[in-house]
Each structure stands twice: as structure tokens, then as C-alpha cells.
Design a protein around this motif. Sequence first.
Motif, PDB file in Angstrom:
ATOM      1  N   ILE A  96       0.824  -1.209   0.000  1.00  0.00           N
ATOM      2  CA  ILE A  96       0.000   0.000   0.000  1.00  0.00           C
ATOM      3  C   ILE A  96       0.858   1.258   0.000  1.00  0.00           C
ATOM      4  O   ILE A  96       0.518   2.253  -0.620  1.00  0.00           O
ATOM      5  N   SER A  97       2.013   1.186   0.681  1.00  0.00           N
ATOM      6  CA  SER A  97       2.857   2.380   0.769  1.00  0.00           C
ATOM      7  C   SER A  97       3.542   2.708  -0.559  1.00  0.00           C
ATOM      8  O   SER A  97       3.995   3.817  -0.767  1.00  0.00           O
ATOM      9  N   ARG A  98       3.611   1.710  -1.446  1.00  0.00           N
ATOM     10  CA  ARG A  98       4.256   1.977  -2.737  1.00  0.00           C
ATOM     11  C   ARG A  98       3.243   2.587  -3.694  1.00  0.00           C
ATOM     12  O   ARG A  98       2.149   2.076  -3.851  1.00  0.00           O
ATOM     13  N   GLU A  99       3.624   3.686  -4.311  1.00  0.00           N
ATOM     14  CA  GLU A  99       2.668   4.308  -5.229  1.00  0.00           C
ATOM     15  C   GLU A  99       3.307   4.487  -6.602  1.00  0.00           C
ATOM     16  O   GLU A  99       3.097   5.486  -7.273  1.00  0.00           O
ATOM     17  N   ASP A 100       4.091   3.522  -7.034  1.00  0.00           N
ATOM     18  CA  ASP A 100       4.837   3.686  -8.275  1.00  0.00           C
ATOM     19  C   ASP A 100       4.108   3.082  -9.478  1.00  0.00           C
ATOM     20  O   ASP A 100       4.676   2.885 -10.528  1.00  0.00           O
ATOM     21  N   LEU A 101       2.843   2.758  -9.325  1.00  0.00           N
ATOM     22  CA  LEU A 101       2.135   2.063 -10.406  1.00  0.00           C
ATOM     23  C   LEU A 101       1.279   3.006 -11.253  1.00  0.00           C
ATOM     24  O   LEU A 101       0.608   2.562 -12.178  1.00  0.00           O
ATOM     25  N   GLY A 102       1.290   4.286 -10.905  1.00  0.00           N
ATOM     26  CA  GLY A 102       0.520   5.237 -11.711  1.00  0.00           C
ATOM     27  C   GLY A 102      -0.901   5.427 -11.211  1.00  0.00           C
ATOM     28  O   GLY A 102      -1.585   6.356 -11.633  1.00  0.00           O
ATOM     29  N   VAL A 103      -1.365   4.527 -10.350  1.00  0.00           N
ATOM     30  CA  VAL A 103      -2.677   4.719  -9.705  1.00  0.00           C
ATOM     31  C   VAL A 103      -2.477   4.527  -8.200  1.00  0.00           C
ATOM     32  O   VAL A 103      -1.560   3.819  -7.784  1.00  0.00           O
ATOM     33  N   PRO A 104      -3.321   5.155  -7.380  1.00  0.00           N
ATOM     34  CA  PRO A 104      -3.158   4.973  -5.937  1.00  0.00           C
ATOM     35  C   PRO A 104      -3.461   3.543  -5.505  1.00  0.00           C
ATOM     36  O   PRO A 104      -4.402   2.923  -6.008  1.00  0.00           O
ATOM     37  N   ILE A 105      -2.637   3.003  -4.613  1.00  0.00           N
ATOM     38  CA  ILE A 105      -2.877   1.679  -4.017  1.00  0.00           C
ATOM     39  C   ILE A 105      -3.320   1.911  -2.571  1.00  0.00           C
ATOM     40  O   ILE A 105      -2.570   2.486  -1.784  1.00  0.00           O
ATOM     41  N   LYS A 106      -4.550   1.481  -2.268  1.00  0.00           N
ATOM     42  CA  LYS A 106      -5.136   1.796  -0.963  1.00  0.00           C
ATOM     43  C   LYS A 106      -5.419   0.530  -0.165  1.00  0.00           C
ATOM     44  O   LYS A 106      -5.425  -0.574  -0.711  1.00  0.00           O
ATOM     45  N   HIS A 107      -5.704   0.734   1.123  1.00  0.00           N
ATOM     46  CA  HIS A 107      -6.113  -0.406   1.945  1.00  0.00           C
ATOM     47  C   HIS A 107      -7.535  -0.802   1.561  1.00  0.00           C
ATOM     48  O   HIS A 107      -8.375   0.056   1.285  1.00  0.00           O
ATOM     49  N   MET A 108      -7.779  -2.114   1.580  1.00  0.00           N
ATOM     50  CA  MET A 108      -9.086  -2.643   1.194  1.00  0.00           C
ATOM     51  C   MET A 108     -10.243  -1.975   1.941  1.00  0.00           C
ATOM     52  O   MET A 108     -11.311  -1.788   1.373  1.00  0.00           O
ATOM     53  N   ASN A 109     -10.001  -1.590   3.201  1.00  0.00           N
ATOM     54  CA  ASN A 109     -11.131  -0.987   3.924  1.00  0.00           C
ATOM     55  C   ASN A 109     -11.416   0.464   3.521  1.00  0.00           C
ATOM     56  O   ASN A 109     -12.367   1.064   4.008  1.00  0.00           O
ATOM     57  N   GLU A 110     -10.627   0.976   2.587  1.00  0.00           N
ATOM     58  CA  GLU A 110     -10.921   2.313   2.044  1.00  0.00           C
ATOM     59  C   GLU A 110     -11.802   2.236   0.798  1.00  0.00           C
ATOM     60  O   GLU A 110     -12.081   3.260   0.164  1.00  0.00           O
ATOM     61  N   ILE A 111     -12.207   1.031   0.418  1.00  0.00           N
ATOM     62  CA  ILE A 111     -12.937   0.881  -0.840  1.00  0.00           C
ATOM     63  C   ILE A 111     -14.281   1.623  -0.810  1.00  0.00           C
ATOM     64  O   ILE A 111     -14.709   2.186  -1.811  1.00  0.00           O
ATOM     65  N   TYR A 112     -14.920   1.670   0.377  1.00  0.00           N
ATOM     66  CA  TYR A 112     -16.220   2.352   0.479  1.00  0.00           C
ATOM     67  C   TYR A 112     -16.067   3.846   0.212  1.00  0.00           C
ATOM     68  O   TYR A 112     -16.819   4.422  -0.567  1.00  0.00           O
ATOM     69  N   ASP A 113     -15.064   4.452   0.837  1.00  0.00           N
ATOM     70  CA  ASP A 113     -14.819   5.883   0.633  1.00  0.00           C
ATOM     71  C   ASP A 113     -14.394   6.166  -0.799  1.00  0.00           C
ATOM     72  O   ASP A 113     -14.819   7.153  -1.399  1.00  0.00           O
TER      73      ASP A 113
END
Lengths: 214, 214
Positions: free
Chosen positions: A125-142
Amino acid sequence: MNPLHNIILPEPTLRRLPWYLAYVEILRNKRVKYVSSTRISRALSVDASQIAKDLSFLGVKGRTRIGYEVEALTHALSDFLGFSRAHKAYVIGTGSLGKALIRDSGLSNYGLDIVAGFDIRPDIISREDLGVPIKHMNEIYDTMQTTPAEIAILTVPPEVAQESADIAIGAGIKAIWNFTPYRVKVAEGVVMANTSIYAHLALIYTRLDSAEVQ
Amino acid sequence: MNPLHNIILPEPTLRRLPWYLAYVEILRNKRVKYVSSTRISRALSVDASQIAKDLSFLGVKGRTRIGYEVEALTHALSDFLGFSRAHKAYVIGTGSLGKALIRDSGLSNYGLDIVAGFDIRPDIISREDLGVPIKHMNEIYDTMQTTPAEIAILTVPPEVAQESADIAIGAGIKAIWNFTPYRVKVAEGVVMANTSIYAHLALIYTRLDSAEVQ
């Protein structure tokens, strides 16, 4: 949007349409203007009358002795298949396959717009080198409120495949594209597509091995 | 190797076996010792008698009132499907999808050992950051001598799909795993598997759109 879309096409037709599109795109790049169903038939080994029938689902009709207009057919197929408009998607599970799909920029040519990735491992999750944000699964609702998506691409380990699909659907996802070998079940009304990479590998291996012993 | 491999399994059976494997691997990780076909049936929504029939192809039989031994069934499935031994493969076409597959280390857990990539674009060939050598397509014949492979994973643009497959087969490749939307034709005896990513996308899009208009 497209009134033709309330016809549920038979799956075999839907499988053949991308073949036709790939072929007519090649012709278009070669500046070919017209193509007959006989020519498509020879190139793809599909019966010419089947091609005419499949294309009639799209409201596309060939002209006698001239055939189909390549440019128009390309657009009709691409529009019909949904490749010419963007469909927002999340990648659930950003391990090696998930990352690979996020990095595969070619999918955007086919209307797939991956807007976020989700995982539960903090190191990912802390790595953001893929061009899109990588978030924790429990942030999916927000995330559904701020950056909504219709499709969840499921690339989690098989033991959490069902649970991850349930969470995604609970958050408002309308379609699951399952890349896991687990057989995920969804409620009626949720679209489900399985891309069985492992089944295809098994098919190749067992066919190769049986060829060896023959 | 395995005498069972000269039985050509029906494709539907071959599609279900990886589901069983994924499920019994989950049970094994939970230290479950035995599983009945009824339990597998409930988890995967496959008829219990179908499961018993499918597994009998592998020579695996459950015991009355006890069921299948999880550990033994896991090994039998993994061995039968070919996942427990390495199969050498080349990736033909190292654009975004090809690169993604090379990077997907998870495939090696399923017996796929990608040993080289091939392309024709010099800018791609000069880059060697993928962990395997990326060579010019015309080096495939020599590479077959030094680092042979059985499987070619086809991730080229559709307009060169047939030609690329022909070259790979000419060099000695025994199986084509086609990821392009082009319908590649091969001679009898060559194993062919299509992973129709674009057809699956089209299926998702058209089903989503038809749900919207209903």
C-alpha cells in the motif's frame, strides 16, 4: 446508451466478435475499403453465414457483391463491444498479477480504465509507483464516493477471493473479473467473468504431455 | 511421464480441476485432513457426482464416510495439471502485456518458467531489466538450441500474430498460448490455447450496459 445492448448476446457470438474486430482493424490499417463475409470466413475459419448472422445482431448488414464497409464495421464492432468508451475499474489484490494488469497500458485501448488498486499488505500500500493509488481494502467504500468504479478485477490469493468479491460488491461494484483459480459466487444481477489462466496452463501442459507419450 | 496423461480429458473437466485444487489448497492451509465430495460440492456449486467422476480421471478415489485425503488430493491435482513441474516458455512480443506476464512471478508457482522474451523493436530489445533476456525475433532459432522452450506466449499486435506463431512453431515451439484477439491457426499436433482477455472485457461491458437499460 445503445438500444442494441438490451439484447443479451449468446456467448459464442460475443467470443467471435473480437476476432472480427481484430481482423477488420488489420484491413483498415492496410487501407482496405470493403470486405466480404467470405473473406473474413477464410481468414478466421468461421462459417460465412455465421459471420453474417453474428454481425446482424449489431444491425450491420453487408451489401450484395460489395460486402461490409471496413471503416463502418470497425466502429460498429468497437462501439458494440464497449471498447470505445471508458469503464472504470479497481484492481483488488496488487501482488504480481494485479501489478502486471495495472501496468498493462494496452487494456486502456479496450476501454478499461483502472483508477485504483486495493490490498491489505502495508508494504504494498505504501508503494505508489504504479501510476494509480494503491489503498487499503477498507478504504474501498470511501473511494467509491470519490473515484467510483463499476468493475473489480480480482487478483487476490484464492483463500480470500470470495470475501474480497463480497466486500467489493457491498461497496457498489457491479462486475467481477475473476483472475483467481477460486470459483467465486455472486448474487444474481452482478456480472461475473472468469479468466482462467490456470485452467489454460493446465490445458497446455496436459496436451503437451499427452502428445509426448503418444 | 504420467501414464494418465495419454487420456485426453474433456475440456470442462480440465476447467473444473483447478477449482478443486484451489479449494483443497485452502483446506490444506487450514490443516483440514479430509474432505467429502459433498463439501467440495457446496463450496464450488458443482454436483458431487460430477466431482467424483472428474477426480476418478486422476485415479483418485474417496473413502466411504471419510472422503478424500486433502494432502494426497492436493498433490494428485497439482501433478496431474502439470503445475508441479517446470515448463519452459518464451514470451513473443514484449509490449505492455508481454512485459506484465514476464514480471508476474506468480506464474512460476503454476509450473510456467519464462526463459526469454522476443520482439522486433530495438528499443525494447536493448532493455534487459525484466529478469530474462529480451532478444530479436530472428534469434529464436539459435535460442532454441541454447535455451529451448516448449511454449510460446503470444502477446504481439494482432496483425503479426499469425506470422509470429508460424515462426515460433518453425523454430520448434510445441504450444501457442495466444493472448492476442487474432484467431491464430496452427497445424494439427501443435497445442493451442486462447486466453480471450478482450472477449471477457466485451462480455463484462455488454452485460453491464444491458443491466443499465433494463
